[in-house]
Design a protein around this motif. Structure first.
Motif, PDB file in Angstrom:
ATOM      1  N   LEU A  38       0.825  -1.210   0.000  1.00  0.00           N
ATOM      2  CA  LEU A  38       0.000   0.000   0.000  1.00  0.00           C
ATOM      3  C   LEU A  38       0.859   1.260   0.000  1.00  0.00           C
ATOM      4  N   VAL A  39       1.721   1.382   0.984  1.00  0.00           N
ATOM      5  CA  VAL A  39       2.541   2.590   1.106  1.00  0.00           C
ATOM      6  C   VAL A  39       3.557   2.663  -0.037  1.00  0.00           C
ATOM      7  N   GLY A  40       4.073   1.515  -0.449  1.00  0.00           N
ATOM      8  CA  GLY A  40       5.021   1.491  -1.565  1.00  0.00           C
ATOM      9  C   GLY A  40       4.417   1.967  -2.871  1.00  0.00           C
ATOM     10  N   ALA A  41       3.120   1.806  -3.037  1.00  0.00           N
ATOM     11  CA  ALA A  41       2.441   2.308  -4.229  1.00  0.00           C
ATOM     12  C   ALA A  41       1.999   3.759  -4.048  1.00  0.00           C
ATOM     13  N   ILE A  42       1.523   4.082  -2.855  1.00  0.00           N
ATOM     14  CA  ILE A  42       1.010   5.435  -2.598  1.00  0.00           C
ATOM     15  C   ILE A  42       2.121   6.479  -2.628  1.00  0.00           C
ATOM     16  N   LEU A  43       3.263   6.170  -2.053  1.00  0.00           N
ATOM     17  CA  LEU A  43       4.346   7.150  -1.950  1.00  0.00           C
ATOM     18  C   LEU A  43       4.775   7.688  -3.320  1.00  0.00           C
ATOM     19  N   PRO A  44       5.146   6.847  -4.291  1.00  0.00           N
ATOM     20  CA  PRO A  44       5.550   7.415  -5.580  1.00  0.00           C
ATOM     21  C   PRO A  44       4.393   8.107  -6.308  1.00  0.00           C
ATOM     22  N   LEU A  45       3.193   7.593  -6.147  1.00  0.00           N
ATOM     23  CA  LEU A  45       2.050   8.240  -6.791  1.00  0.00           C
ATOM     24  C   LEU A  45       1.822   9.636  -6.211  1.00  0.00           C
ATOM     25  N   ASP A  46       1.817   9.728  -4.889  1.00  0.00           N
ATOM     26  CA  ASP A  46       1.618  11.039  -4.262  1.00  0.00           C
ATOM     27  C   ASP A  46       2.755  11.999  -4.597  1.00  0.00           C
ATOM     28  N   LEU A  47       3.972  11.501  -4.641  1.00  0.00           N
ATOM     29  CA  LEU A  47       5.092  12.376  -5.016  1.00  0.00           C
ATOM     30  C   LEU A  47       4.932  12.885  -6.443  1.00  0.00           C
ATOM     31  N   ARG A  48       4.463  12.027  -7.348  1.00  0.00           N
ATOM     32  CA  ARG A  48       4.208  12.473  -8.720  1.00  0.00           C
ATOM     33  C   ARG A  48       3.123  13.544  -8.745  1.00  0.00           C
ATOM     34  N   LEU A  49       2.066  13.333  -7.952  1.00  0.00           N
ATOM     35  CA  LEU A  49       0.979  14.310  -7.891  1.00  0.00           C
ATOM     36  C   LEU A  49       1.431  15.631  -7.271  1.00  0.00           C
ATOM     37  N   LEU A  50       2.498  15.578  -6.482  1.00  0.00           N
ATOM     38  CA  LEU A  50       3.068  16.801  -5.901  1.00  0.00           C
ATOM     39  C   LEU A  50       4.037  17.507  -6.856  1.00  0.00           C
ATOM     40  N   LEU A 106      -9.413   8.517   6.948  1.00  0.00           N
ATOM     41  CA  LEU A 106      -9.245   9.738   6.154  1.00  0.00           C
ATOM     42  C   LEU A 106      -8.514   9.455   4.843  1.00  0.00           C
ATOM     43  N   GLY A 107      -7.527   8.575   4.871  1.00  0.00           N
ATOM     44  CA  GLY A 107      -6.811   8.214   3.645  1.00  0.00           C
ATOM     45  C   GLY A 107      -7.726   7.553   2.635  1.00  0.00           C
ATOM     46  N   ILE A 108      -8.551   6.628   3.105  1.00  0.00           N
ATOM     47  CA  ILE A 108      -9.499   5.952   2.214  1.00  0.00           C
ATOM     48  C   ILE A 108     -10.543   6.937   1.693  1.00  0.00           C
ATOM     49  N   ALA A 109     -11.100   7.746   2.580  1.00  0.00           N
ATOM     50  CA  ALA A 109     -12.130   8.713   2.178  1.00  0.00           C
ATOM     51  C   ALA A 109     -11.584   9.702   1.156  1.00  0.00           C
ATOM     52  N   GLY A 110     -10.365  10.168   1.365  1.00  0.00           N
ATOM     53  CA  GLY A 110      -9.767  11.115   0.419  1.00  0.00           C
ATOM     54  C   GLY A 110      -9.565  10.492  -0.948  1.00  0.00           C
ATOM     55  N   ALA A 111      -9.057   9.278  -0.976  1.00  0.00           N
ATOM     56  CA  ALA A 111      -8.828   8.594  -2.259  1.00  0.00           C
ATOM     57  C   ALA A 111     -10.149   8.337  -2.977  1.00  0.00           C
ATOM     58  N   LEU A 112     -11.146   7.852  -2.241  1.00  0.00           N
ATOM     59  CA  LEU A 112     -12.444   7.580  -2.867  1.00  0.00           C
ATOM     60  C   LEU A 112     -13.082   8.854  -3.415  1.00  0.00           C
ATOM     61  N   ALA A 134      -2.598  14.814  -2.612  1.00  0.00           N
ATOM     62  CA  ALA A 134      -1.378  14.033  -2.406  1.00  0.00           C
ATOM     63  C   ALA A 134      -0.732  14.363  -1.065  1.00  0.00           C
ATOM     64  N   ALA A 135      -0.701  15.632  -0.707  1.00  0.00           N
ATOM     65  CA  ALA A 135      -0.112  16.027   0.573  1.00  0.00           C
ATOM     66  C   ALA A 135      -0.912  15.427   1.734  1.00  0.00           C
ATOM     67  N   LEU A 136      -2.232  15.505   1.643  1.00  0.00           N
ATOM     68  CA  LEU A 136      -3.070  14.925   2.694  1.00  0.00           C
ATOM     69  C   LEU A 136      -2.932  13.406   2.733  1.00  0.00           C
ATOM     70  N   SER A 137      -2.846  12.795   1.566  1.00  0.00           N
ATOM     71  CA  SER A 137      -2.676  11.354   1.477  1.00  0.00           C
ATOM     72  C   SER A 137      -1.378  10.914   2.150  1.00  0.00           C
ATOM     73  N   LEU A 138      -0.302  11.627   1.872  1.00  0.00           N
ATOM     74  CA  LEU A 138       0.977  11.293   2.505  1.00  0.00           C
ATOM     75  C   LEU A 138       0.891  11.390   4.026  1.00  0.00           C
ATOM     76  N   VAL A 139       0.253  12.433   4.508  1.00  0.00           N
ATOM     77  CA  VAL A 139       0.094  12.586   5.958  1.00  0.00           C
ATOM     78  C   VAL A 139      -0.710  11.412   6.521  1.00  0.00           C
ATOM     79  N   CYS A 140      -1.800  11.070   5.854  1.00  0.00           N
ATOM     80  CA  CYS A 140      -2.660   9.988   6.356  1.00  0.00           C
ATOM     81  C   CYS A 140      -1.951   8.641   6.359  1.00  0.00           C
ATOM     82  N   TRP A 141      -1.369   8.259   5.221  1.00  0.00           N
ATOM     83  CA  TRP A 141      -0.792   6.916   5.133  1.00  0.00           C
ATOM     84  C   TRP A 141       0.508   6.782   5.911  1.00  0.00           C
ATOM     85  N   LEU A 142       1.323   7.822   5.896  1.00  0.00           N
ATOM     86  CA  LEU A 142       2.540   7.754   6.713  1.00  0.00           C
ATOM     87  C   LEU A 142       2.193   7.859   8.200  1.00  0.00           C
TER      88      LEU A 142
END
Length: 156
Positions: A38-50, A106-112, A134-142
């Motif tokens: 999960l985090v391994g996929a979210i991290l590069p995606l969120d960084l790209r979105l940033l 919050l991470g799930i709700a934001g993504a959905l 992406a910034a909120l997602s990083l905060v939530c998942w990390l």
């Protein structure tokens, strides 16, 4: 609520996991693997979105990484309640555990919300909109990751 938690801890599965070294080890490993995926996929995606790697297509990354993140989330969500059942009363009383659940929700709700509005590839979403997400997602998942790890240090 205490009765529900006590009943959960008394289930045969919870009792087995408290006493079966390899059963617990396998379940815990599956949970950690799900989180890593999960985090391994979210991290590069969120960084790209940033704004990192602007030459890499946002659509290409979302097409690959969103399903990977979902698979990790499904595995972690399937194994987490079993781990919780082992010590339900103790975990439920921990503020750090409850904070972990808030981060996850919050991470799930934001993504959905984001993907419902703009689809899997986020077509039509502004750069600002996806960057804020992406910034909120990083905060939530990390945050969920850190809280989950800290549970091991506050439970005796």
């Amino acid at each position: 609520m205490d009765e529900v938690l006590a009943a959960l801890q008394a289930t045969p599965v919870a009792q087995y996991l408290r006493t079966a070294r390899w059963g617990y080890a396998a379940l815990n490993t599956a949970h950690v693997f799900g989180i890593a995926v999960l985090v391994g996929a979210i991290l590069p995606l969120d960084l790209r979105l940033l704004g990192f790697w602007p030459q890499t297509s946002r659509a290409d990354l979302t097409r690959i990484l969103v399903p990977v993140a979902v698979a990790g989330l499904v595995l972690a969500a399937a194994t987490g309640p079993l781990l919780f059942a082992m010590r339900a009363e103790e975990y439920a009383a921990l503020g750090i555990f409850r904070l972990k659940l808030v981060f996850i929700a919050l991470g799930i709700a934001g993504a959905l919300t984001l993907h419902r509005a703009y689809g899997l590839a986020l077509n039509g979403a502004s750069e600002r909109r996806v960057a804020v997400h992406a910034a909120l997602s990083l905060v939530c998942w990390l945050g969920a990751l850190v809280c989950g790890r800290f549970i091991a240090f506050v439970v005796e």
